[in-house]
Design an enzyme around this catalytic site. Sequence first.
Site, PDB file in Angstrom:
ATOM      1  N   ASN A 211       1.038  -1.203   0.087  1.00  0.00           N
ATOM      2  CA  ASN A 211      -0.039   0.117   0.032  1.00  0.00           C
ATOM      3  C   ASN A 211       0.955   1.228  -0.003  1.00  0.00           C
ATOM      4  OD1 ASN A 211       0.706   1.138   2.961  1.00  0.00           O
ATOM      5  ND2 ASN A 211      -0.353  -1.030   3.376  1.00  0.00           N
ATOM      6  N   LYS A 290       8.283 -17.486 -10.584  1.00  0.00           N
ATOM      7  CA  LYS A 290       7.618 -16.242 -11.098  1.00  0.00           C
ATOM      8  C   LYS A 290       6.183 -16.733 -11.996  1.00  0.00           C
ATOM      9  CE  LYS A 290       8.160 -12.016 -14.159  1.00  0.00           C
ATOM     10  NZ  LYS A 290       9.168 -11.667 -15.251  1.00  0.00           N
ATOM     11  N   ASP A 308      -5.280  -9.631  12.740  1.00  0.00           N
ATOM     12  CA  ASP A 308      -5.493  -8.295  13.094  1.00  0.00           C
ATOM     13  C   ASP A 308      -4.309  -7.959  14.249  1.00  0.00           C
ATOM     14  OD1 ASP A 308      -6.214  -5.694  14.495  1.00  0.00           O
ATOM     15  OD2 ASP A 308      -7.824  -5.905  13.004  1.00  0.00           O
ATOM     16  N   PHE A 326      -4.264   3.825  14.502  1.00  0.00           N
ATOM     17  CA  PHE A 326      -4.640   5.088  13.485  1.00  0.00           C
ATOM     18  C   PHE A 326      -5.871   4.131  12.731  1.00  0.00           C
ATOM     19  CE2 PHE A 326      -1.951   8.421  12.510  1.00  0.00           C
ATOM     20  CZ  PHE A 326      -0.805   8.368  13.613  1.00  0.00           C
ATOM     21  N   LYS A 340     -13.268   0.715  15.435  1.00  0.00           N
ATOM     22  CA  LYS A 340     -12.053   0.038  15.682  1.00  0.00           C
ATOM     23  C   LYS A 340     -11.466   0.312  17.072  1.00  0.00           C
ATOM     24  CE  LYS A 340     -10.866   0.126  10.664  1.00  0.00           C
ATOM     25  NZ  LYS A 340     -10.265   1.013   9.547  1.00  0.00           N
ATOM     26  N   LYS A 344     -10.548  -3.032  18.563  1.00  0.00           N
ATOM     27  CA  LYS A 344      -9.234  -3.445  18.892  1.00  0.00           C
ATOM     28  C   LYS A 344      -8.674  -3.272  20.451  1.00  0.00           C
ATOM     29  CE  LYS A 344      -8.712  -2.810  13.938  1.00  0.00           C
ATOM     30  NZ  LYS A 344      -7.603  -3.026  13.092  1.00  0.00           N
TER      31      LYS A 344
HETATM   32  O1  PMT Z   1       2.997   6.356   6.284  1.00  0.00           O
HETATM   33  P1  PMT Z   1       2.386   7.537   5.869  1.00  0.00           P
HETATM   34  O2  PMT Z   1       2.750   7.825   4.439  1.00  0.00           O
HETATM   35  O3  PMT Z   1       2.972   8.815   6.721  1.00  0.00           O
HETATM   36  O4  PMT Z   1       1.126   7.530   5.950  1.00  0.00           O
HETATM   37  C1  PMT Z   1       0.427   7.590   7.258  1.00  0.00           C
HETATM   38  C2  PMT Z   1      -0.747   6.481   7.506  1.00  0.00           C
HETATM   39  C3  PMT Z   1      -2.183   7.066   6.680  1.00  0.00           C
HETATM   40  C4  PMT Z   1      -0.457   5.133   6.843  1.00  0.00           C
HETATM   41  C5  PMT Z   1      -1.137   6.418   8.783  1.00  0.00           C
HETATM   42  O5  PMT Z   1      -1.383   7.522   9.466  1.00  0.00           O
HETATM   43  C6  PMT Z   1      -2.379   5.390   9.142  1.00  0.00           C
HETATM   44  O6  PMT Z   1      -3.415   5.685   9.049  1.00  0.00           O
HETATM   45  N1  PMT Z   1      -2.044   4.196   9.586  1.00  0.00           N
HETATM   46  C7  PMT Z   1      -3.297   3.067   9.677  1.00  0.00           C
HETATM   47  C8  PMT Z   1      -3.558   2.793   8.434  1.00  0.00           C
HETATM   48  C9  PMT Z   1      -4.398   1.305   8.340  1.00  0.00           C
HETATM   49  O7  PMT Z   1      -3.854   0.185   8.243  1.00  0.00           O
HETATM   50  O8  PMT Z   1      -5.508   1.636   8.814  1.00  0.00           O
HETATM   51  P2  PMT Z   1      -6.476   0.616   9.062  1.00  0.00           P
HETATM   52  O9  PMT Z   1      -7.736   1.399   9.462  1.00  0.00           O
HETATM   53  O10 PMT Z   1      -6.540  -0.527   8.105  1.00  0.00           O
HETATM   54  O11 PMT Z   1      -6.233  -0.022  10.359  1.00  0.00           O
HETATM   55  C10 PMT Z   1      -6.653   0.569  11.719  1.00  0.00           C
HETATM   56  C11 PMT Z   1      -5.597   0.170  12.989  1.00  0.00           C
HETATM   57  O12 PMT Z   1      -5.440  -1.551  12.992  1.00  0.00           O
HETATM   58  C12 PMT Z   1      -4.339   0.655  12.446  1.00  0.00           C
HETATM   59  O13 PMT Z   1      -3.645   1.008  13.598  1.00  0.00           O
HETATM   60  C13 PMT Z   1      -3.464  -0.423  12.051  1.00  0.00           C
HETATM   61  O14 PMT Z   1      -2.115  -0.461  12.301  1.00  0.00           O
HETATM   62  C14 PMT Z   1      -4.135  -1.620  12.749  1.00  0.00           C
HETATM   63  N2  PMT Z   1      -4.244  -2.784  11.784  1.00  0.00           N
HETATM   64  C15 PMT Z   1      -4.884  -3.018  10.543  1.00  0.00           C
HETATM   65  C16 PMT Z   1      -4.821  -4.226   9.840  1.00  0.00           C
HETATM   66  C17 PMT Z   1      -4.250  -5.474  10.445  1.00  0.00           C
HETATM   67  N3  PMT Z   1      -4.304  -6.545   9.630  1.00  0.00           N
HETATM   68  N4  PMT Z   1      -3.649  -5.133  11.604  1.00  0.00           N
HETATM   69  C18 PMT Z   1      -3.442  -3.993  12.341  1.00  0.00           C
HETATM   70  O15 PMT Z   1      -3.139  -3.969  13.488  1.00  0.00           O
END
Ligand code: PMT
Length: 400
Positions: A211, A290, A308, A326, A340, A344
């Site tokens: 991503n 590949k 997660d 985040f 979330k 979480k």
């Molecule tokens: O890295 P940059 O370019 O500076 O950009 C910043 C950012 C946009 C990446 C950052 O600010 C941000 O929003 N990070 C979280 C991205 C994300 O995965 O969001 P989510 O809504 O999918 O996940 C919610 C939370 O669960 C996040 O804290 C994530 O770390 C966590 N997560 C998500 C998926 C997963 N399988 N396991 C997780 O722990």
Amino acid sequence: MNELKKCVVLGVTGGIAAYKACELLRLLQKQGMDVYVVMTKNACRFVTPLTFETLSGHPVAVDTFERPATWEVEHIALAKRADLFLIAPATANILAKMACGIADDMLSTTVLATRAPVMVAPAMNTGMWDNPATQENLATLKRRGVHIVAPVSGLLACGDSGAGKLEDVAVIARHAIDVLRGVPQDLAGLRVMVTAGPTREALDPVRYVSNRSSGKMGYAIARAAARRGAQVTLLTGPVALDVPDGVEAVRFTTTQELLDCAQSRVMEQDILIQAAAPADYRAAEVAPQKIKKQKGEDFVLRMIENPDVAATLGRMKHAEQVFVGFAAETNDVLAHAQDKLLRKNLDMIVANDVTKDGAGFDVDTNIVTLITREDSVSLPLMTKDEVADRILTQALSLRS
Ligand code: PMT
């Protein structure tokens, strides 16, 4: 950054790390500091006063009763001259004397007399460091406002391995400058773990799913936490950024690896901030070779759910810890973020609407809402460095 014209009195005590104080002195001078050195008699067995005199350009104070070159009372003059009093390396002995207010040589007398901020960077054998006497003395000093740059773990001069090694002198110098610049050291003594950057989920030996996360947000948080005195562990995905000074970096590639790194370290953290963007799915099968073109047929990729990470860590959380997540959203931002936060088991979630200009992925700014279980605060467009400080301040307030 502007050069600071300040006076640092550098106390050097008798340990093998005394030689590192020469480099520390140089680093402080490069930042514009005028450095005066006070040594204990034992420190003089490791490095001669002449070395520090030559480097600092000032006489080195060792003996309280030596006839001074001027009629100033030397320890009082040095105590008054200091904008910062830094003792590095600091032995268990000087920490004990400071905690008890003992003044029986030039260094202990001068540090007792000073009204300047005091910082110590201890270095000693692991057993001495772990001894409750040393830990209680440190707690006393900390309670009185002394800044402590904790030693790191490693191979010690005595052959033992463990905590007690003087922190890197560049890190000590940076903490000293931050104190002189008035940067609050409100995270001193706390362990902060930050996750940053994207994951990569392999499809075959040459392709992966990822991503747009650049890691900038997470790195800004790690940098800010270190500047404010925290011991920082940064779990980082593959990004093109330099690890901030004084931060320990641990690298991951996949979501499963992130989970493994985080799980083994999370229990010892005070604050966890999850700014990484881990993939929710990975390929059901990673092709060993590949993948070739499908001769005109569609290529169908089956993906399976990743763990997660935040939810798994949330189940391990104990009451004194603060966990921050985040939420990168494109619609119904606040509602998704609230969901979330609860699902979480987080104490705070930082919601960013990644469709807005100047927010989200791969930019130096962000527009976020800090949502806790009690309230939410929407912040205007800010640099990621400013956002990082706001998140840390809010996370700290949730601890008390
Ligand atoms: O890295 P940059 O370019 O500076 O950009 C910043 C950012 C946009 C990446 C950052 O600010 C941000 O929003 N990070 C979280 C991205 C994300 O995965 O969001 P989510 O809504 O999918 O996940 C919610 C939370 O669960 C996040 O804290 C994530 O770390 C966590 N997560 C998500 C998926 C997963 N399988 N396991 C997780 O722990």
